[in-house]
Design a protein around this motif. Structure first.
Motif, PDB file in Angstrom:
ATOM      1  N   LEU A 185       1.070  -1.048   0.049  1.00  0.00           N
ATOM      2  CA  LEU A 185       0.083  -0.025   0.081  1.00  0.00           C
ATOM      3  C   LEU A 185       0.808   1.205   0.101  1.00  0.00           C
ATOM      4  O   LEU A 185       0.608   2.140  -0.815  1.00  0.00           O
ATOM      5  CB  LEU A 185      -0.796  -0.274   1.080  1.00  0.00           C
ATOM      6  CG  LEU A 185      -2.115  -1.084   1.176  1.00  0.00           C
ATOM      7  CD1 LEU A 185      -3.030  -0.839   2.489  1.00  0.00           C
ATOM      8  CD2 LEU A 185      -3.185  -0.485   0.018  1.00  0.00           C
ATOM      9  N   GLY A 186       2.015   1.100   0.965  1.00  0.00           N
ATOM     10  CA  GLY A 186       2.863   2.427   0.842  1.00  0.00           C
ATOM     11  C   GLY A 186       3.661   2.585  -0.622  1.00  0.00           C
ATOM     12  O   GLY A 186       3.613   3.836  -1.048  1.00  0.00           O
ATOM     13  N   GLY A 187       3.792   1.395  -1.104  1.00  0.00           N
ATOM     14  CA  GLY A 187       4.428   1.498  -2.500  1.00  0.00           C
ATOM     15  C   GLY A 187       3.572   2.103  -3.412  1.00  0.00           C
ATOM     16  O   GLY A 187       4.084   2.643  -4.288  1.00  0.00           O
ATOM     17  N   ALA A 188       2.270   1.617  -3.463  1.00  0.00           N
ATOM     18  CA  ALA A 188       1.392   2.249  -4.447  1.00  0.00           C
ATOM     19  C   ALA A 188       1.277   3.690  -4.063  1.00  0.00           C
ATOM     20  O   ALA A 188       0.872   4.504  -5.183  1.00  0.00           O
ATOM     21  CB  ALA A 188       0.058   1.363  -4.199  1.00  0.00           C
ATOM     22  N   PHE A 189       1.352   4.165  -2.833  1.00  0.00           N
ATOM     23  CA  PHE A 189       1.215   5.378  -2.677  1.00  0.00           C
ATOM     24  C   PHE A 189       2.332   6.272  -3.258  1.00  0.00           C
ATOM     25  O   PHE A 189       2.316   7.448  -3.857  1.00  0.00           O
ATOM     26  CB  PHE A 189       1.093   5.949  -1.102  1.00  0.00           C
ATOM     27  CG  PHE A 189       0.976   7.321  -0.612  1.00  0.00           C
ATOM     28  CD1 PHE A 189       0.004   7.963  -0.808  1.00  0.00           C
ATOM     29  CD2 PHE A 189       2.408   7.777  -0.179  1.00  0.00           C
ATOM     30  CE1 PHE A 189       0.204   9.277  -0.580  1.00  0.00           C
ATOM     31  CE2 PHE A 189       2.245   9.236  -0.078  1.00  0.00           C
ATOM     32  CZ  PHE A 189       1.123  10.112  -0.066  1.00  0.00           C
ATOM     33  N   LEU A 190       3.482   5.783  -3.015  1.00  0.00           N
ATOM     34  CA  LEU A 190       4.923   6.318  -3.622  1.00  0.00           C
ATOM     35  C   LEU A 190       4.573   6.571  -5.260  1.00  0.00           C
ATOM     36  O   LEU A 190       4.956   7.279  -5.650  1.00  0.00           O
ATOM     37  CB  LEU A 190       6.134   5.240  -3.356  1.00  0.00           C
ATOM     38  CG  LEU A 190       6.417   5.296  -1.906  1.00  0.00           C
ATOM     39  CD1 LEU A 190       7.662   4.611  -1.709  1.00  0.00           C
ATOM     40  CD2 LEU A 190       6.929   6.874  -1.488  1.00  0.00           C
ATOM     41  N   CYS A 191       4.050   5.482  -5.989  1.00  0.00           N
ATOM     42  CA  CYS A 191       3.763   5.428  -7.108  1.00  0.00           C
ATOM     43  C   CYS A 191       2.776   6.624  -7.678  1.00  0.00           C
ATOM     44  O   CYS A 191       2.961   7.172  -8.445  1.00  0.00           O
ATOM     45  CB  CYS A 191       3.247   3.796  -7.769  1.00  0.00           C
ATOM     46  SG  CYS A 191       4.420   2.620  -7.598  1.00  0.00           S
ATOM     47  N   TYR A 192       1.836   6.716  -6.722  1.00  0.00           N
ATOM     48  CA  TYR A 192       0.850   7.689  -7.003  1.00  0.00           C
ATOM     49  C   TYR A 192       1.402   9.036  -6.902  1.00  0.00           C
ATOM     50  O   TYR A 192       1.366   9.963  -7.867  1.00  0.00           O
ATOM     51  CB  TYR A 192      -0.374   7.685  -5.987  1.00  0.00           C
ATOM     52  CG  TYR A 192      -0.926   8.856  -5.905  1.00  0.00           C
ATOM     53  CD1 TYR A 192      -1.908   9.356  -6.873  1.00  0.00           C
ATOM     54  CD2 TYR A 192      -0.734   9.765  -4.516  1.00  0.00           C
ATOM     55  CE1 TYR A 192      -2.710  10.581  -6.546  1.00  0.00           C
ATOM     56  CE2 TYR A 192      -1.583  10.886  -4.494  1.00  0.00           C
ATOM     57  CZ  TYR A 192      -2.492  11.491  -5.335  1.00  0.00           C
ATOM     58  OH  TYR A 192      -3.114  12.382  -5.437  1.00  0.00           O
TER      59      TYR A 192
ATOM     60  N   VAL B 275      11.401   2.995  -6.365  1.00  0.00           N
ATOM     61  CA  VAL B 275      11.227   2.290  -5.006  1.00  0.00           C
ATOM     62  C   VAL B 275       9.708   1.606  -5.038  1.00  0.00           C
ATOM     63  O   VAL B 275       9.398   0.417  -4.600  1.00  0.00           O
ATOM     64  CB  VAL B 275      11.484   3.314  -3.980  1.00  0.00           C
ATOM     65  CG1 VAL B 275      10.811   2.428  -2.469  1.00  0.00           C
ATOM     66  CG2 VAL B 275      12.859   3.702  -3.802  1.00  0.00           C
ATOM     67  N   GLY B 276       8.700   2.526  -5.354  1.00  0.00           N
ATOM     68  CA  GLY B 276       7.263   2.075  -5.321  1.00  0.00           C
ATOM     69  C   GLY B 276       7.220   0.809  -6.126  1.00  0.00           C
ATOM     70  O   GLY B 276       6.467  -0.091  -5.919  1.00  0.00           O
ATOM     71  N   GLY B 277       7.555   1.014  -7.652  1.00  0.00           N
ATOM     72  CA  GLY B 277       7.447  -0.181  -8.421  1.00  0.00           C
ATOM     73  C   GLY B 277       8.012  -1.554  -8.045  1.00  0.00           C
ATOM     74  O   GLY B 277       7.523  -2.494  -8.065  1.00  0.00           O
ATOM     75  N   HIS B 278       9.109  -1.273  -7.155  1.00  0.00           N
ATOM     76  CA  HIS B 278      10.023  -2.409  -6.737  1.00  0.00           C
ATOM     77  C   HIS B 278       9.252  -3.141  -5.788  1.00  0.00           C
ATOM     78  O   HIS B 278       9.068  -4.481  -5.516  1.00  0.00           O
ATOM     79  CB  HIS B 278      11.619  -2.065  -6.410  1.00  0.00           C
ATOM     80  CG  HIS B 278      12.252  -3.288  -6.235  1.00  0.00           C
ATOM     81  ND1 HIS B 278      12.530  -4.228  -7.086  1.00  0.00           N
ATOM     82  CD2 HIS B 278      12.992  -3.774  -4.966  1.00  0.00           C
ATOM     83  CE1 HIS B 278      13.547  -4.955  -6.656  1.00  0.00           C
ATOM     84  NE2 HIS B 278      13.649  -4.858  -5.233  1.00  0.00           N
ATOM     85  N   ILE B 279       8.946  -2.380  -4.802  1.00  0.00           N
ATOM     86  CA  ILE B 279       7.956  -2.761  -3.561  1.00  0.00           C
ATOM     87  C   ILE B 279       6.953  -3.654  -4.187  1.00  0.00           C
ATOM     88  O   ILE B 279       6.609  -4.730  -3.588  1.00  0.00           O
ATOM     89  CB  ILE B 279       7.695  -1.665  -2.714  1.00  0.00           C
ATOM     90  CG1 ILE B 279       8.764  -1.150  -1.928  1.00  0.00           C
ATOM     91  CG2 ILE B 279       6.391  -2.142  -1.782  1.00  0.00           C
ATOM     92  CD1 ILE B 279       8.395   0.081  -1.167  1.00  0.00           C
TER      93      ILE B 279
END
Length: 319
Positions: free
Chosen positions: A100-107, A243-247
């Motif tokens: 969820l945090g990774g998706a937020f970073l992607c956003y 980082v978000g995509g890798h997570i």
């Protein structure tokens, strides 16, 4: 009696060596955990200077100090206890929360890209916010509060990424490592931010010196800092997407959806094997680029979904 004293001293020395080794282990683990959170750290350093733009020079460092204290409070008093309890009693939730945090970073990364591509669409909202009259003290409190709220999200991501790297450690080791990460990253980020925001003042002071060399250096600093800030912003955005995509790729694999990560890994290995001595760097670049593209795709989908919401709901989410 003497032999007993020497035995006691030997025991003390042995305990000291064990303590030193434990400290070294904590430091090494904290270093590894911090490296994994590097993308969020870069973005944190890139975002914070924006909160002191237009502020009187004498208030810049006091504001950064307040934000740093708020950041440390976020990490140690809110995020750390929650993360430790979670890892102790519900460790299976770490991967979904991390994703969820990774998706937020992607956003966040995709939204910044969108703002760069379509800046005119976001100008009215900025203008509306600027119309609210505030005293300098109220404006400073508002900016500091906004920065600390933003930091809470970034700090949570840093701490969860770091926790995920040391999840196999004992409870107290995890606690010690995360405290070191929290303090170290906060000092690093806000120390760098403090230097960044004062470079202009240093440049202006040098430009007023009688020495021609000092003046050239000063003018160079003043002219160069906007470009440096632009580079930091771009690097921060790219780091968020990477980082978000890798997570998301690694998390999906851990949850049983291995195909996306396997595809990236196969390409990475093929490039690595094909390029010989340069293969390691090229393979890392392929993995990083693929992760960033995944991050951009996921982030674009979230941005699109958010923009499809009614204006009132989107406004509440934005605040």
């Amino acid at each position: 009696m003497a032999s007993g004293l020497f035995a006691l001293l030997d025991d003390v020395a042995a305990l000291s060596r064990m303590a030193a080794a434990s400290i070294d282990d904590v430091g090494a683990a904290a270093g590894r955990a911090s490296v994994k959170a590097a993308g969020v750290v870069v973005d944190d350093a890139a975002v914070t200077p924006q909160y002191v733009q237009g502020v009187a020079a004498e208030r810049e460092l006091p504001m950064i100090r307040k934000i740093a204290v708020g950041s440390l409070r976020n990490k140690l008093l809110i995020i750390l206890p929650a993360a430790l309890l979670l890892s102790q009693f519900l460790p299976w939730l770490l991967t979904p929360i991390l994703m969820l945090g990774g998706a937020f970073l992607c956003y966040e990364g995709a939204e910044k890209v969108w703002h760069k591509l379509r800046p005119a669409e976001h100008a009215p909202a900025a203008a509306d916010r600027a119309q609210a009259p505030q005293s300098p003290e109220e404006a400073e409190r508002t900016m500091v509060s906004g920065a600390i709220r933003t930091d809470l999200i970034l700090s949570a991501e840093i701490m969860v990424i770091s926790l995920n790297e040391v999840a196999a450690e004992g409870f107290w080791s995890r606690a010690a490592i995360l405290v070191v990460v929290a303090v170290g990253i906060t000092v690093l980020v806000y120390g760098v931010v403090g230097v960044i925001v004062k470079v202009d003042d240093v440049g202006l002071a040098l430009a007023q010196r009688p020495s021609a060399a000092a003046q050239r250096v000063g003018r160079g600093l003043v002219k160069g800092m906007p470009k440096v800030m632009a580079v930091i912003s771009v690097v921060g955005t790219a780091a968020m997407l990477w980082v978000g995509g890798h997570i998301l790729l690694v998390g999906a694999e851990e949850l049983g959806l291995a195909a996306p990560y396997d595809a990236v890994h196969h390409v990475e290995v093929a490039v690595h094997d094909a390029l010989g001595s340069a293969g390691a760097v090229a393979g890392w670049f392929v993995n990083t680029l693929a992760s960033a593209l995944v991050g951009l795709l996921v982030g674009a989908l979230v941005v699109a979904a958010k923009s499809a919401l009614p204006a009132s709901v989107e406004a509440k989410l934005s605040h």
